[in-house]
Scaffold this active site. Structure first.
Site, PDB file in Angstrom:
ATOM      1  N   ASN A  89      26.271  36.619  33.804  1.00 11.87           N
ATOM      2  CA  ASN A  89      26.573  36.069  35.125  1.00 11.87           C
ATOM      3  C   ASN A  89      25.317  35.510  35.779  1.00 11.87           C
ATOM      4  O   ASN A  89      24.227  36.042  35.611  1.00 11.87           O
ATOM      5  CB  ASN A  89      27.199  37.151  36.012  1.00 11.87           C
ATOM      6  CG  ASN A  89      28.483  37.698  35.412  1.00 11.87           C
ATOM      7  OD1 ASN A  89      29.200  36.986  34.717  1.00 11.87           O
ATOM      8  ND2 ASN A  89      28.775  38.963  35.662  1.00 11.87           N
ATOM      9  N   VAL A  90      25.505  34.467  36.565  1.00 13.02           N
ATOM     10  CA  VAL A  90      24.368  33.814  37.217  1.00 13.02           C
ATOM     11  C   VAL A  90      24.261  34.204  38.691  1.00 13.02           C
ATOM     12  O   VAL A  90      23.408  33.692  39.409  1.00 13.02           O
ATOM     13  CB  VAL A  90      24.454  32.271  37.067  1.00 13.02           C
ATOM     14  CG1 VAL A  90      24.276  31.877  35.614  1.00 13.02           C
ATOM     15  CG2 VAL A  90      25.764  31.722  37.612  1.00 13.02           C
ATOM     16  N   HIS A 106      21.834  33.950  31.097  1.00  9.20           N
ATOM     17  CA  HIS A 106      22.297  32.598  31.411  1.00  9.20           C
ATOM     18  C   HIS A 106      21.665  32.043  32.683  1.00  9.20           C
ATOM     19  O   HIS A 106      22.152  31.076  33.257  1.00  9.20           O
ATOM     20  CB  HIS A 106      23.824  32.568  31.520  1.00  9.20           C
ATOM     21  CG  HIS A 106      24.522  32.759  30.218  1.00  9.20           C
ATOM     22  ND1 HIS A 106      25.847  33.105  30.112  1.00  9.20           N
ATOM     23  CD2 HIS A 106      24.062  32.647  28.944  1.00  9.20           C
ATOM     24  CE1 HIS A 106      26.182  33.208  28.830  1.00  9.20           C
ATOM     25  NE2 HIS A 106      25.110  32.935  28.110  1.00  9.20           N
ATOM     26  N   THR A 173      33.879  40.957  29.514  1.00 14.09           N
ATOM     27  CA  THR A 173      33.508  39.811  28.686  1.00 14.09           C
ATOM     28  C   THR A 173      34.682  39.382  27.806  1.00 14.09           C
ATOM     29  O   THR A 173      35.459  40.216  27.354  1.00 14.09           O
ATOM     30  CB  THR A 173      32.298  40.127  27.785  1.00 14.09           C
ATOM     31  OG1 THR A 173      32.662  41.156  26.864  1.00 14.09           O
ATOM     32  CG2 THR A 173      31.117  40.597  28.617  1.00 14.09           C
ATOM     33  N   LEU A 199      39.914  43.812  30.897  1.00 13.96           N
ATOM     34  CA  LEU A 199      41.320  43.783  31.297  1.00 13.96           C
ATOM     35  C   LEU A 199      42.246  43.858  30.092  1.00 13.96           C
ATOM     36  O   LEU A 199      43.327  44.445  30.143  1.00 13.96           O
ATOM     37  CB  LEU A 199      41.620  42.505  32.094  1.00 13.96           C
ATOM     38  CG  LEU A 199      41.111  42.462  33.532  1.00 13.96           C
ATOM     39  CD1 LEU A 199      41.356  41.082  34.119  1.00 13.96           C
ATOM     40  CD2 LEU A 199      41.784  43.532  34.380  1.00 13.96           C
TER      41      LEU A 199
END
Length: 230
Positions: A89-90, A106, A173, A199
């Site tokens: 995640n950024v 990232h 992920t 999930l």
């Protein structure tokens, strides 16, 4: 269990309101990846790419860490061994939750990069193609994020951590994006126990020893409590 390495993906931030590029709604639904998240897109239309990332930066600035981010920060603080968080995640939600030393493979929305000289600095809320690099003066400023087709950051360091892990966990992920999708097999090859928290089963679910399914904010806190209870 001494060393824990945790990979987090878009699923953990989605619960804080930051949509993934696979979601039907949200900011990504209005754009094709090829138009806003590749080096070619930036070369073709830097203004469009900057507008997109300015919107993402504003959205991320409003987001708040959820129970999963907070639980992982608690694990880092309370576990007697080393806990390394690697994120795809950024956003800065791990840091906002109190996690130190997060490896952003990232890049980060809040940082800027000069494509000419490689200088990095804190991005302004609104970047544009007219911005000059504060180091070399060239107008080649871009978000300091890794686009599709580019090599993720700090890969040698990440692989070293995976090789030394006793426990590896992937949280939120999809298992579709490499090299991160291969981290479980890397860790397993060195003897780590691998846990997937998602999930649903990811594309690389077979690489894990254990799976826990459900929203990260629901599943991660009790998982952390189990580890800390020994």
């Amino acid at each position: 269990m001494e060393k824990i390495v945790i990979l987090t993906g878009a699923g953990i931030s989605a619960e804080s309101g930051l949509g993934t590029f696979r979601d039907a709604g949200g900011i990504w639904a209005e754009h094709r990846i090829e138009d806003v998240a590749t080096p070619e897109a930036f070369a073709r239309d830097p203004d469009r790419v900057h507008r997109f990332y300015n919107a993402r930066r504003a959205q991320a600035a409003e987001a708040r860490p959820n129970a999963a981010h907070l639980a992982l920060a608690r694990l880092q603080a309370a576990h007697p061994g080393e806990v390394v968080i690697v994120t795809q995640n950024v956003d800065a939600l791990h840091e906002a939750a109190g996690s130190p030393g997060v490896i952003h493979m990232h890049g980060q929305l809040a940082r800027a990069l000069c494509a000419a000289c490689g200088h990095r600095w804190d991005a302004s809320p609104e970047m544009s193609a007219a911005d000059a690099c504060p180091s070399c003066g060239v107008r080649a400023c871009r978000p300091d994020v890794v686009w599709f087709g580019e090599m993720p950051y700090r890969m040698e360091e990440i692989l070293d951590h995976l090789a030394g892990a006793d426990l590896f966990a992937a949280v939120g992920t999809s298992g579709h994006v490499y090299p991160a999708a291969g981290f479980a097999s890397e860790a397993a090859a060195s003897g780590a126990h691998c846990v997937e928290i998602n999930l649903e089963a990811s594309a690389v679910a077979a690489d894990f020893d254990e799976a826990r399914q459900g929203p990260a904010s629901v599943v991660v806190p009790p998982w952390v409590a189990e580890i800390l209870a020994g």
